[in-house]
Structure formats: structure tokens, C-alpha cells
Design an enzyme around this catalytic site. Structure first.
Site, PDB file in Angstrom:
ATOM      1  CD  GLU A  57      48.789  64.647  17.842  1.00  0.00           C
ATOM      2  OE1 GLU A  57      49.075  64.389  16.649  1.00  0.00           O
ATOM      3  OE2 GLU A  57      47.699  65.120  18.193  1.00  0.00           O
ATOM      4  NE  ARG A 113      27.396  73.080  35.705  1.00  0.00           N
ATOM      5  CZ  ARG A 113      28.095  72.938  34.592  1.00  0.00           C
ATOM      6  NH1 ARG A 113      27.840  71.967  33.743  1.00  0.00           N
ATOM      7  NH2 ARG A 113      29.058  73.794  34.314  1.00  0.00           N
ATOM      8  CD  GLN A 120      45.707  82.842  10.544  1.00  0.00           C
ATOM      9  OE1 GLN A 120      46.773  83.404  10.793  1.00  0.00           O
ATOM     10  NE2 GLN A 120      44.650  82.953  11.324  1.00  0.00           N
ATOM     11  CE  LYS A 140      35.411  72.583  28.379  1.00  0.00           C
ATOM     12  NZ  LYS A 140      35.038  72.051  29.697  1.00  0.00           N
ATOM     13  CD  GLU A 163      38.184  72.930  31.406  1.00  0.00           C
ATOM     14  OE1 GLU A 163      38.077  73.879  32.212  1.00  0.00           O
ATOM     15  OE2 GLU A 163      37.293  72.058  31.265  1.00  0.00           O
ATOM     16  CG  HIS A 203      37.376  85.816   1.723  1.00  0.00           C
ATOM     17  ND1 HIS A 203      37.086  86.644   0.645  1.00  0.00           N
ATOM     18  CD2 HIS A 203      37.702  84.623   1.175  1.00  0.00           C
ATOM     19  CE1 HIS A 203      37.228  85.974  -0.475  1.00  0.00           C
ATOM     20  NE2 HIS A 203      37.610  84.737  -0.182  1.00  0.00           N
ATOM     21  CG  ASN A 229      49.186  86.890   8.238  1.00  0.00           C
ATOM     22  OD1 ASN A 229      48.801  88.057   8.234  1.00  0.00           O
ATOM     23  ND2 ASN A 229      48.701  85.985   9.064  1.00  0.00           N
ATOM     24  CG  ASP A 230      49.232  91.799   4.156  1.00  0.00           C
ATOM     25  OD1 ASP A 230      50.277  91.598   3.501  1.00  0.00           O
ATOM     26  OD2 ASP A 230      48.106  91.845   3.631  1.00  0.00           O
ATOM     27  CG  HIS A 248      41.362  83.079   5.938  1.00  0.00           C
ATOM     28  ND1 HIS A 248      40.261  83.785   6.395  1.00  0.00           N
ATOM     29  CD2 HIS A 248      42.318  83.216   6.896  1.00  0.00           C
ATOM     30  CE1 HIS A 248      40.542  84.333   7.567  1.00  0.00           C
ATOM     31  NE2 HIS A 248      41.782  84.000   7.908  1.00  0.00           N
ATOM     32  CB  SER A 267      40.640  89.459  12.029  1.00  0.00           C
ATOM     33  OG  SER A 267      41.499  88.657  11.248  1.00  0.00           O
ATOM     34  CG  HIS A 308      33.375  87.864   1.486  1.00  0.00           C
ATOM     35  ND1 HIS A 308      34.598  88.334   1.918  1.00  0.00           N
ATOM     36  CD2 HIS A 308      32.492  88.157   2.475  1.00  0.00           C
ATOM     37  CE1 HIS A 308      34.453  88.892   3.108  1.00  0.00           C
ATOM     38  NE2 HIS A 308      33.184  88.810   3.466  1.00  0.00           N
ATOM     39  CB  CYS A 366      36.778  91.469   1.624  1.00  0.00           C
ATOM     40  SG  CYS A 366      37.635  89.936   2.032  1.00  0.00           S
ATOM     41  CG  ASN A 404      41.795  80.520  14.306  1.00  0.00           C
ATOM     42  OD1 ASN A 404      42.029  79.408  14.744  1.00  0.00           O
ATOM     43  ND2 ASN A 404      42.653  81.519  14.386  1.00  0.00           N
ATOM     44  CB  CYS A 437      37.316  89.971  -2.144  1.00  0.00           C
ATOM     45  SG  CYS A 437      35.885  89.232  -1.303  1.00  0.00           S
TER      46      CYS A 437
HETATM   47 ZN    ZN Z   1      46.531  65.268  16.652  1.00  0.00          ZN
HETATM   48 ZN    ZN Z   2      36.345  88.476   0.774  1.00  0.00          ZN
END
Ligand code: ZN
Ligand code: ZN
Length: 345
Positions: free
Chosen positions: A177, A24, A163, A305, A311, A159, A70-71, A161, A156, A108, A45, A148, A48
């Protein structure tokens, strides 16, 4: 034409597949295809090797993976424990827990898809250690490990990584689940995810890759166009109990899948990747089957998406694409990363 509802057994909800709508007319926001190449080290960074982070701590001169607190934690030991009691039916709880970062590599510019299988195996053993260490702590009822990737999911720091959120609560998808898996086990004597793998293997059209110990597929009930799962063949409640052979096979399957995703549009494919592992609240989860879920937000190279009426307004996903077609696109890709091919020339 695929135009039907499909049952998502892990979420116990319907996914509306309306693949006849995909052509469409669309005038919408676009995502830049490929940003300029990143250097392998950046002086400013925070992730790094050898650099000073925002907290003032200095990173080690690490050579493989690097784990640190994590800072900017969403959950942490410093979260207030004395809370104001809300009125009426409202309730609250301390946002306590541990938030960590795991850098995949000192480089990096080296994404998970570009690590070699041995490096991904090493990362999996780090995930094993983190799940066990954090999951054994008092008050930690779940360990969520996720990545992510890409500007479109709000990263953000580019580099590469992932979490870790080790929390006093169990994330909703995992709670679901765990509940449906225990119910399925009680009712049938079987592991729900094993039934999903068996059906995928029997159908065959959505299998992207398989080896002796692991399988990668785009599920029948996918909510996103390129939603894909990687799972060990044998059931494990978490990554922690997998043998070295299984870790090797899993790393190979994950690498194979991520390379195909990158090759699809010759871009570093954005996604939210999450390890789905059993809660660590002291209950036995024999029906739980560890797997990785990858949720890419793109439907086409420059088309996101959007979560909208169905949703957000209604709570069920509407998919404009047929899982069988999307799986076929991935199956037709090379399993050699396009950047490797380019640098060989
Ligand atoms: Zn699952
Ligand atoms: Zn880096």
C-alpha cells in the site's frame, strides 16, 4: 449477475467476482451460530481485571482499556540475535520487536461492536499513543494493530482485545500500500485512497455509513463477501494525527458498521480487523491514508470462505458474491445492536 474481474488498486491484483456461482450445491463444514452467553468476569481469564496472567504478572484493576506486553510474543526483545547463517540464497533476521495486548474493557463479554462511541473514541486515543510510542523506537519500522475475533479465526482468549506487533520489518500488505500510494501521488498528485473514497461516494451503492469526517464502505474490489473499510475523509498517514473531531466521527462510523455486521445474522460477527497505517521507518508517506480493514471469514451464517486453489495455489481471490448485494444487506440492517434491543424488552 456479476461475473468479471475487478482491479484491487491497493494490492495491484485482480479479484475474480463470480457471483453467479453462489447458489451452487455445497456440503461443507459449518460454524456454530452463537455460543452460550459469556459472563462479564471470569476468574480464570488471563485478561480480566485483577487476575494473574500466565507470566505471573497481575493485571491492574483497570476500568477502561488495559495495555500490557504479550506473554506469548511472536516478536520480542528476547528473540535470539545471534543467528546461524543459512546456506546459499537463503537469509534470516532476528524476530525482534514488541508485542502487546490491548483489552478493550474490563468486561469479559463486551465486544468492540457493543462498546459505546465514547469508549471506542478512548480506544482510538490508546491506538494513537501506542503508534507514536512504539513507532518512535529505534528499530521499529512498523506498528501493526489488529484484532482476531471469533473461534473461526483462532482466538485463544474470548476477552475482547486487540494485538500490537511493533516490528523491525514492514508487513507485506502495508509495504504494498505504501509503495502504490507513493507511486500514485507521484504520477497524479493525488492520494490513491482519496480516489477510492471519491469513486465509492460517486457510485454510492457500497457506502454503509458516512458522517462529516468518516466513511464506511464495502469496496468495489472486496476479496471477502463482507470485507469492509472505515476511513477518515481527510488523509492521515496514521491514526496519530487525527483531531478529536475526526476521532469522534471515526468511532461513530466504526461502531455503526460493526453493529450492522452483528445484526446481519444476529451473531457476534467473526473477523480479522487491521489498522493500515504508514510504516515508521523514518520515510515520509504523504500518499498514505490511514484506514481500518475488516475481513470477515464467513460467506453465510454457517459457511466459511475457504482459501483454496485460486487463493493459495494462484495467489488471487475468487469472490462468490457481488459487493453491491452484500453492501445492500448491511445497509438494510438496523444501527441499534440486536442485544440492546433484546435487553430493552
Ligand atoms: Zn489497507
Ligand atoms: Zn476476561
Amino acid at each position: 449477475m456479476t461475473w468479471e474481474q475487478r482491479w484491487h488498486p491497493l494490492r495491484e491484483e485482480w479479484v475474480i467476482v463470480a457471483a453467479h456461482r453462489q447458489d451452487r450445491p455445497w456440503i461443507g463444514e459449518t460454524v456454530d451460530r452463537e455460543s452460550t452467553a459469556l459472563p462479564d468476569y471470569l476468574l480464570d481469564c488471563y485478561f480480566c481485571p485483577g487476575n494473574i496472567r500466565i507470566s505471573g504478572a497481575r493485571n491492574e484493576n483497570y476500568t477502561s482499556t488495559f495495555v500490557f506486553d504479550n506473554d506469548h510474543p511472536c516478536v520480542g526483545a528476547d528473540a535470539p540475535s545471534q543467528l546461524e547463517t543459512p546456506v546459499g540464497i537463503f537469509k534470516n533476521s532476528a524476530a525482534s520487536g514488541v508485542a502487546r495486548i490491548v483489552c478493550y474493557s474490563p468486561r469479559h463479554n463486551l465486544t468492540l461492536a457493543e462498546l459505546d462511541v465514547t469508549e471506542i473514541e478512548k480506544l482510538l486515543t490508546v491506538w494513537q499513543e501506542q503508534y507514536v510510542e512504539l513507532g518512535n523506537r529505534n528499530g521499529i519500522n512498523h506498528v501493526l494493530i489488529f484484532e482476531n475475533k471469533g473461534d473461526v479465526v483462532g482466538v485463544s482468549n474470548p476477552h475482547p482485545h486487540c494485538q500490537i506487533y511493533a516490528t523491525n520489518f514492514i508487513f507485506k500488505s502495508i509495504e504494498n500500500e505504501a509503495r502504490v500510494s507513493q507511486k500514485h501521488l507521484a504520477e497524479t498528485g493525488r492520494v490513491l485512497f482519496q480516489d477510492i473514497i471519491a469513486a465509492e461516494l460517486e457510485d454510492g451503492r457500497r457506502i454503509i455509513f458516512e458522517n462529516d469526517t468518516a466513511v464506511a464502505f464495502l469496496p468495489y474490489f472486496a476479496r471477502y463477501a463482507y470485507e469492509t473499510y472505515v476511513a477518515p475523509r481527510r488523509s492521515h498517514a496514521s491514526v496519530a494525527t487525527m483531531t478529536s473531531d475526526e476521532i469522534r466521527g471515526f468511532a461513530e462510523a466504526l461502531k455503526n458498521l460493526l453493529v450492522r455486521l452483528d445484526n446481519l445474522w444476529r451473531m457476534s460477527f467473526p473477523y480479522v480487523l487491521a489498522l493500515h497505517q504508514a510504516p515508521t521507518d523514518g520515510v515520509r508517506y504523504d500518499g498514505f491514508h490511514f484506514h481500518i480493514e475488516i475481513h470477515p471469514p464467513l460467506r453465510r451464517p454457517n459457511l466459511l470462505k475457504y482459501l483454496a486453489g485460486p487463493e493459495i495455489g494462484g495467489g488471487n481471490f475468487l469472490s462468490d458474491t457481488a459487493p453491491e448485494e452484500k453492501a445492500a444487506e448491511l445497509r438494510s440492517q438496523s444501527d441499534t445492536h440486536y442485544k440492546t434491543v433484546m435487553s430493552d424488552k
